[in-house]
Design an enzyme around this catalytic site. Structure first.
Site, PDB file in Angstrom:
ATOM      1  N   ILE A   1       0.825  -1.181  -0.005  1.00 39.70           N
ATOM      2  CA  ILE A   1       0.012   0.232   0.159  1.00 39.70           C
ATOM      3  C   ILE A   1       0.902   1.256  -0.134  1.00 39.70           C
ATOM      4  CG2 ILE A   1      -1.698   1.411   1.017  1.00 39.70           C
ATOM      5  CD1 ILE A   1      -2.655  -1.391   2.499  1.00 39.70           C
TER       6      ILE A   1
ATOM      7  N   GLY B   1       5.142 -16.359   3.333  1.00 41.16           N
ATOM      8  CA  GLY B   1       6.009 -15.271   3.643  1.00 41.16           C
ATOM      9  C   GLY B   1       5.589 -13.814   4.212  1.00 41.16           C
TER      10      GLY B   1
ATOM     11  N   GLU C   1       7.405 -12.042  10.150  1.00 44.90           N
ATOM     12  CA  GLU C   1       8.704 -11.608  10.279  1.00 44.90           C
ATOM     13  C   GLU C   1       9.694 -12.911  10.543  1.00 44.90           C
ATOM     14  OE1 GLU C   1       9.890  -8.315   9.751  1.00 44.90           O
ATOM     15  OE2 GLU C   1       7.811  -8.386   8.966  1.00 44.90           O
TER      16      GLU C   1
ATOM     17  N   ASP D   1       5.827  -5.358  15.598  1.00 43.59           N
ATOM     18  CA  ASP D   1       5.717  -5.062  13.904  1.00 43.59           C
ATOM     19  C   ASP D   1       4.943  -3.687  13.895  1.00 43.59           C
ATOM     20  OD1 ASP D   1       6.684  -5.744  10.983  1.00 43.59           O
ATOM     21  OD2 ASP D   1       4.367  -5.722  11.175  1.00 43.59           O
TER      22      ASP D   1
ATOM     23  N   LYS E   1       5.565   0.306  12.868  1.00 44.18           N
ATOM     24  CA  LYS E   1       4.825   0.883  11.630  1.00 44.18           C
ATOM     25  C   LYS E   1       3.835   2.126  12.289  1.00 44.18           C
ATOM     26  CE  LYS E   1       4.465  -3.306   8.982  1.00 44.18           C
ATOM     27  NZ  LYS E   1       3.633  -4.876   8.841  1.00 44.18           N
TER      28      LYS E   1
END
Ligand code: NDP
Ligand code: HSE
Length: 442
Positions: free
Chosen positions: A150, A201, A204, A215, A219
């Site tokens: 995004i 995938g 992390e 995580d 962000k």
């Protein structure tokens, strides 16, 4: 494909081809290299100059890769990229702070433009790295670091830059959204779905970062810093992951008309303070973020001029994140050609403090197991009332072996009052346990 276009010579940069060095050929590195290979002709026409991936650093030269590359390009010595005077752009896709930060610093000190998707490094050390890049008029770009494919960093730094941002709220971790969606829609088991997310995938290298909320913490630190032009320290951000969410909570939320999502929230409180927090939240099924499912992420930005803007797309994975990284590389190539690298510097020029979570006012969901007999609800309601917490609704769920499960939704109250009330509630003889407390967002 012609070389550099006439009249577009970069200041001090006058080459016929952009040379790229890539650090890391894992999930994101493979997605990046694959996209550069697949769409090379179109990319080169768009940026107006050819490029070459000159070298790729990895740990293991013989590992099976998701992308086909000439083995001769691979090296285990990152220095062959960082110290190569011919390389213009270093793309850091290793992850973590060490040794990534030292590699990026070395690249910048050697005059290289840097592109990275490393949110942990940006959230913890971005200030230092941006200063280094600024001092040398170098590009330091990190679109892939937040919400995978995004576009959110560039729009906030450019198209939305004129706004005074009031709030940024998002589902910004693909792994946890994938897990919560599968738990909710398929009643899947937490551990099984986490393994699936790893196979895709999305997770992390250490998935504790995803499920523990760290995580998303990195962000939201990045988004809040840009939104409120103020550096946000990771340690000031309240973080709660999804490991405490049980099937019973998902089910109770559904019956009440809510979904449970891991959200990152950055909200302007007043001129000097902001809220920055990451935790699971009950969102009404009608909330703009509520229908964001699976690996998809969504970010809602509220600006004083634009109003609400929603960004939606795949928040993790090789292709989506590769798309963000390649977009940054192309931007850098254009800046190199026009001599305008280092154009957008760090915008953290103000100081705002983060409001302590104890003061943050929300509604609250409380699930507890109590004895199924008269006056129990009244006893708990009394404690809530004495702590100035008003009740919006209460539902008695399953009853078994003389015990009942009770779900409360309260009106707005600061977290501190809920902490105090729960301390008293767990001491009541009739209360067996408080199974969960989750904030409710409007
Ligand atoms: P991976 O673990 O899949 O890949 C890491 C790569 O870095 C591997 O190729 C590894 O080599 C290489 N590497 C590690 N240490 C070194 C070193 N010292 N020298 C040279 N190469 C090294 O990670 P991801 O691709 O998933 O993540 C990379 C970055 O992108 C992280 O910062 C992550 O947070 C971020 N990110 C990840 C997303 C995702 O969906 N996975 C989405 C958005 C951002 P080898 O393969 O030989 O072991
Ligand atoms: N592990 C991250 C996630 C990758 O699941 O969202 C994208 O940043």
């Amino acid at each position: 494909m012609g070389g550099k276009m006439s009249g577009s010579a970069a200041e001090g940069w006058n080459k016929e081809r952009v040379e790229i060095g890539v650090l890391g050929l894992g999930v994101v590195g493979s997605g990046t290299v694959q996209l550069l290979q697949r769409n090379r002709a179109e990319i080169e026409r768009k940026i107006g100059i050819p490029f070459r991936i000159k070298r790729i650093a990895v740990r293991d030269l013989y590992k099976q890769r998701a992308v086909t590359v000439d083995r001769a390009l691979l090296t285990t010595d990152a220095g062959e990229i960082l110290d190569d005077p011919d390389i213009d752009i270093v793309c850091e896709l290793i992850g973590g702070v060490d040794p990534a930060k030292e590699f990026v610093l070395r690249a910048l000190r050697n005059g290289k433009q840097v592109v990275t998707a490393n949110k942990e490094m940006i959230a913890k050390e971005g200030h230092l790295l941006m200063e280094e890049a600024s001092a040398r008029s170098l590009d330091f770009q990190f679109e892939g670091s937040v919400a995978g494919g995004i576009p959110i960093i560039q729009p906030m730094k450019n198209a939305l830059a004129g706004n005074r941002v009031v709030e940024v709220m998002g589902i910004i971790n693909g792994t946890t959204n994938y897990i919560l969606t599968k738990m909710s829609q398929e009643r899947a088991n937490f551990g099984d779905v986490l393994r699936e997310a790893q196979e895709h995938g999305y997770a992390e290298a250490d998935p504790t970062s995803d499920i523990g909320g760290f995580d998303a913490q990195y962000k939201i630190a990045i988004l809040a810093s840009i939104a409120f032009t103020s550096r946000v320290h990771v340690q000031d951000i309240y973080v709660e992951g999804i490991t405490g969410i049980e099937a019973a909570d998902i089910e109770a939320a559904r019956e009440l008309g809510y979904v449970i999502k891991l959200v990152g929230i950055a909200r302007r409180v007043d001129d000097d303070r902001m809220q920055v927090r990451v935790h699971p939240a009950l969102l009404p099924q009608s909330h703009p973020l509520a229908s964001t499912n699976g690996v998809y992420n969504a970010v809602l930005v509220r600006g004083d001029s634009v109003g609400d803007v929603m960004f939606y797309g795949r928040g993790a994975g090789s292709g989506p994140t590769g798309s963000a990284v390649v977009g940054d590389i192309m931007d850098v190539c254009r800046n190199l050609r026009s001599g305008s690298t280092g154009r957008v510097a760090c915008t953290c020029f103000e100081h705002r403090s983060v409001q302590p979570i104890a003061e943050v006012v929300t509604r609250h969901y409380l699930r507890m197991t109590v004895e199924d007999r008269p006056k129990v609800l009244a006893a708990i309601a009394t404690v809530l009332g004495e702590n100035d917490i008003s009740i919006e609704s209460v539902v008695q769920k399953a009853t078994h072996s003389g015990l009942a499960e009770i779900v409360w939704v309260t009106h707005e109250a600061p977290s501190l009052r809920v902490v105090q009330a729960l301390e008293e509630i767990v001491r009541l003889d009739v209360v067996q346990s408080v199974a969960n407390w989750i904030r409710v967002e409007a």
